[in-house]
Motif scaffolding. Structure first.
Motif, PDB file in Angstrom:
ATOM      1  N   ALA A 112       0.831  -1.212   0.000  1.00  0.00           N
ATOM      2  CA  ALA A 112       0.000   0.000   0.000  1.00  0.00           C
ATOM      3  C   ALA A 112       0.865   1.261   0.000  1.00  0.00           C
ATOM      4  N   ILE A 113       1.934   1.250   0.762  1.00  0.00           N
ATOM      5  CA  ILE A 113       2.845   2.401   0.806  1.00  0.00           C
ATOM      6  C   ILE A 113       3.507   2.601  -0.558  1.00  0.00           C
ATOM      7  N   GLN A 114       3.975   1.502  -1.159  1.00  0.00           N
ATOM      8  CA  GLN A 114       4.598   1.593  -2.477  1.00  0.00           C
ATOM      9  C   GLN A 114       3.605   2.055  -3.530  1.00  0.00           C
ATOM     10  N   ASP A 115       2.360   1.621  -3.402  1.00  0.00           N
ATOM     11  CA  ASP A 115       1.322   2.016  -4.358  1.00  0.00           C
ATOM     12  C   ASP A 115       1.062   3.515  -4.291  1.00  0.00           C
ATOM     13  N   VAL A 116       1.002   4.053  -3.075  1.00  0.00           N
ATOM     14  CA  VAL A 116       0.789   5.495  -2.913  1.00  0.00           C
ATOM     15  C   VAL A 116       1.974   6.270  -3.479  1.00  0.00           C
ATOM     16  N   GLU A 174       5.637  14.576  -0.827  1.00  0.00           N
ATOM     17  CA  GLU A 174       6.825  15.003  -0.096  1.00  0.00           C
ATOM     18  C   GLU A 174       7.183  13.955   0.960  1.00  0.00           C
ATOM     19  N   GLN A 175       8.386  14.079   1.519  1.00  0.00           N
ATOM     20  CA  GLN A 175       8.842  13.078   2.477  1.00  0.00           C
ATOM     21  C   GLN A 175       7.958  13.040   3.721  1.00  0.00           C
ATOM     22  N   ASP A 176       7.535  14.229   4.229  1.00  0.00           N
ATOM     23  CA  ASP A 176       6.672  14.245   5.410  1.00  0.00           C
ATOM     24  C   ASP A 176       5.296  13.665   5.087  1.00  0.00           C
ATOM     25  N   GLN A 177       4.827  13.846   3.855  1.00  0.00           N
ATOM     26  CA  GLN A 177       3.541  13.268   3.451  1.00  0.00           C
ATOM     27  C   GLN A 177       3.635  11.747   3.346  1.00  0.00           C
ATOM     28  N   ILE A 178       4.783  11.264   2.867  1.00  0.00           N
ATOM     29  CA  ILE A 178       4.985   9.809   2.799  1.00  0.00           C
ATOM     30  C   ILE A 178       4.969   9.201   4.201  1.00  0.00           C
ATOM     31  N   MET A 179       5.588   9.880   5.161  1.00  0.00           N
ATOM     32  CA  MET A 179       5.591   9.387   6.542  1.00  0.00           C
ATOM     33  C   MET A 179       4.185   9.378   7.122  1.00  0.00           C
ATOM     34  N   ALA A 180       3.411  10.440   6.841  1.00  0.00           N
ATOM     35  CA  ALA A 180       2.026  10.504   7.329  1.00  0.00           C
ATOM     36  C   ALA A 180       1.191   9.394   6.710  1.00  0.00           C
ATOM     37  N   ALA A 181       1.380   9.162   5.403  1.00  0.00           N
ATOM     38  CA  ALA A 181       0.642   8.089   4.727  1.00  0.00           C
ATOM     39  C   ALA A 181       1.021   6.728   5.304  1.00  0.00           C
ATOM     40  N   LYS A 182       2.306   6.536   5.587  1.00  0.00           N
ATOM     41  CA  LYS A 182       2.780   5.269   6.160  1.00  0.00           C
ATOM     42  C   LYS A 182       2.136   5.016   7.523  1.00  0.00           C
ATOM     43  N   GLN A 183       2.100   6.019   8.378  1.00  0.00           N
ATOM     44  CA  GLN A 183       1.485   5.858   9.700  1.00  0.00           C
ATOM     45  C   GLN A 183      -0.023   5.578   9.590  1.00  0.00           C
ATOM     46  N   PHE A 184      -0.666   6.262   8.668  1.00  0.00           N
ATOM     47  CA  PHE A 184      -2.109   6.053   8.483  1.00  0.00           C
ATOM     48  C   PHE A 184      -2.381   4.642   7.970  1.00  0.00           C
ATOM     49  N   ILE A 185      -1.587   4.173   7.021  1.00  0.00           N
ATOM     50  CA  ILE A 185      -1.768   2.823   6.482  1.00  0.00           C
ATOM     51  C   ILE A 185      -1.586   1.788   7.580  1.00  0.00           C
ATOM     52  N   GLU A 186      -0.573   1.972   8.413  1.00  0.00           N
ATOM     53  CA  GLU A 186      -0.311   1.009   9.483  1.00  0.00           C
ATOM     54  C   GLU A 186      -1.417   0.975  10.523  1.00  0.00           C
TER      55      GLU A 186
END
Length: 425
Positions: free
Chosen positions: A205-209, A216-228
Motif C-alpha cells: 500500500a505504501i509503495q502504491d501510494v 513530499e517526504q513528510d507526506q509519505i511518513m504521514a501516509a505510512k502511519q495512516f496505512i499502518e
C-alpha cells in the motif's frame, strides 16, 4: 479562527460563526443552510445540505425501502432476482447468538452523521430490522465458513438491505467476498499467516501510494502511519465510515467491477485526498467530511491520465526497440559485406607477403567476433521487443475495459437524465 468551508476569517468584534448541527463544522452564516428534520428546523452547512439532497434523491428515484429490491439492485447489482430468490434460502430461525447480540449493539451505537441519517430514513420504526439482519449474517456465515464473521459484516449487511431484499443481499455479500483477496476475510485475519500477509499488504500500500502520487517526504511518513493504523479499518467495512454519497459511490463501483484490486485503488485515492489531514485530531471524522464524490473522481481522472501516458511510454519503448533492431541488422549486413570483400582480397593477395596475409586473417577473426556479439545483441533486443509487445497488448485490454466502463457510466447517466426529463415533463 475561520470558516471550515469558505475559509473566511471571523471578525473578533462580531463573530458570525456557528456549528453545523450535522457534521460539527465551524461555519459562517453564508455557508449555513436551514433544514427541516421531522418538524424540527436546524442549521447545517451547505456541504451537508448537498449530502442530504443526494440521499433523498437516491431514495426517491431508485424507490429505496428497507428489505425491498430497488431499481439499483435490479438493474446494476444482480441479473435475475427470481432465480436468486429460488437459490438463496435464509435461516429463518433467530438464534440467541453472538451475531444477534452484536446486531442489537450496532443498531444502538451511532454511526457517522451521514450514514446514520440514511439509515434513520429507511429503518425508522421498522419492526423486523434486527431479525432480518441477523438472519442474513447468520446464513452468510453458515454458507461461507472460510470468510468468517466480524462486526463489520453487520454494518455492510445493514447498508445493502437498504437497497435490496434479504436473499439478494446474501448473493451480493458472497459475490463481494469472492472477488476480494482472502486477506480481507474475517476468519483469515485470525490466523498466524495473516500477520506476515498484513506486513506485506502495508508495504504494498505504501509503495502504491508512492507510485501513484508525487508526495513530499513528510507526506509519505504521514501516509505510512495512516496505512499502518487504519488500512484494515477502512477496507474491512468497504469505506462505510465515509459519508453516504462517497460510500455508496465506492461500494457501487466495487460491486459492479471484476477487478480484485479496486478496493486497494480507492484506498490510495482516499489517502491522497486527505494527505494533509491524516494526522489531525478526529481524523476519521475529518476524512469523512473532506472525501467527496467529486474529489474521488478528480483523482481517478488524474490516475487515468497517468496510466495513458505510461501506455504511450511503453509503446514508444517498443517502437524504439524495433528501430534499434532494424539498425543493428543493417550494421551486421555491412559487416558481412566488408568480410566478404576482404576475403576476396585475401585470396587475390595470397601469393604476396606472408606477413600481410597473417594480418588480414587476424582482421577477419576480429570482425567475426564482433559479428557474433552483434547477433547476441539482436537476440536480446528481439526478446525485449517481444516482452514489450506483450505488455502493450495487456495494457490495450485494460484500456478497453476502462473504456467499456466509461461508456456504461455515460449510458447510466443518460438513462437517469431521460428519466428526470420524463418526470419533469
Amino acid at each position: 479562527m475561520s470558516c471550515d468551508i469558505c475559509k473566511k476569517p471571523f471578525n473578533i468584534l462580531w463573530r458570525r460563526d456557528t456549528k453545523c448541527k450535522r457534521c460539527n463544522r465551524i461555519i459562517c452564516t453564508d455557508c449555513s443552510k436551514l433544514q427541516q428534520v421531522r418538524d424540527v428546523f436546524r442549521n447545517i452547512c451547505k456541504l451537508c445540505m448537498q449530502d442530504c439532497e443526494t440521499i433523498r434523491k437516491i431514495i426517491s428515484e431508485s424507490l429505496l425501502a428497507w428489505n425491498h429490491n430497488s431499481e439499483i439492485a435490479k438493474k446494476y447489482w444482480v441479473k435475475d432476482v427470481e432465480f436468486i430468490k429460488s437459490m438463496y434460502k435464509l435461516n429463518k430461525e433467530i438464534k440467541q447468538s453472538k451475531i444477534a447480540r452484536d446486531v442489537k449493539t450496532i443498531l444502538q451505537t451511532p454511526m457517522n452523521y451521514s450514514i446514520q441519517e440514511f439509515f434513520n430514513l429507511l429503518i425508522f420504526n421498522n419492526r423486523d430490522v434486527e431479525a432480518t439482519i441477523t438472519n442474513v449474517v447468520d446464513t452468510f456465515v453458515t454458507r461461507n465458513p472460510k470468510v468468517g464473521y466480524n462486526q463489520y459484516l453487520i454494518k455492510l449487511t445493514i447498508f445493502l438491505l437498504c437497497f435490496c431484499k434479504d436473499y439478494v443481499c446474501l448473493k451480493i455479500l458472497e459475490d463481494l467476498y469472492n472477488k476480494i483477496p482472502k486477506q480481507y476475510y474475517p476468519e483469515y485475519q485470525t490466523t498466524q499467516e495473516f500477520i506476515k500477509d498484513h506486513d506485506q499488504m502495508q508495504h504494498d500500500a505504501i509503495q502504491d501510494v508512492k507510485f501513484r502520487f508525487k508526495l513530499e517526504q513528510d507526506q509519505i511518513m504521514a501516509a505510512k502511519q495512516f496505512i499502518e493504523s487504519a488500512m484494515m479499518h477502512y477496507k474491512n467495512q468497504f469505506f462505510l465510515n465515509l459519508t453516504f454519497s462517497s460510500a455508496f459511490y465506492i461500494l457501487d463501483k466495487i460491486i459492479q467491477s471484476n477487478d480484485s484490486t479496486e478496493i486497494d485503488k480507492f484506498f490510495s485515492v482516499i489517502i491522497q485526498i486527505n494527505i494533509n489531514q491524516l494526522q489531525t485530531k478526529n481524523s476519521e471524522l475529518v476524512i469523512a467530511r473532506t472525501t467527496t464524490v467529486e474529489s474521488i473522481k478528480q483523482y481517478q481522472n488524474q490516475l487515468a491520465k497517468k496510466r495513458s501516458s505510461l501506455y504511450l511510454s511503453v509503446d514508444k519503448c517498443a517502437q524504439d526497440a524495433r528501430q534499434q533492431s532494424q539498425q543493428s541488422c543493417r550494421t551486421i549486413q555491412k559487416k558481412f559485406e566488408v568480410s566478404e570483400f576482404e576475403a576476396d582480397e585475401n585470396e587475390n593477395l595470397s601469393h604476396q607477403s606472408p606477413t600481410l596475409l597473417q594480418s588480414q586473417k587476424l582482421e577477419i577473426t576480429k570482425l567475426t567476433q564482433e559479428l557474433l556479439q552483434l547477433e547476441q545483441q539482436i537476440n536480446q533486443l528481439r526478446i525485449e521487443n517481444q516482452q514489450l509487445e506483450e505488455i502493450s497488448v495487456q495494457n490495450t485490454v485494460v484500456l478497453f475495459k476502462e473504456y467499456e466502463n466509461t461508456i456504461s457510466d455515460l449510458i447510466d447517466q443518460t438513462e437517469i437524465l431521460l428519466k428526470q426529463s420524463m418526470m419533469s415533463g
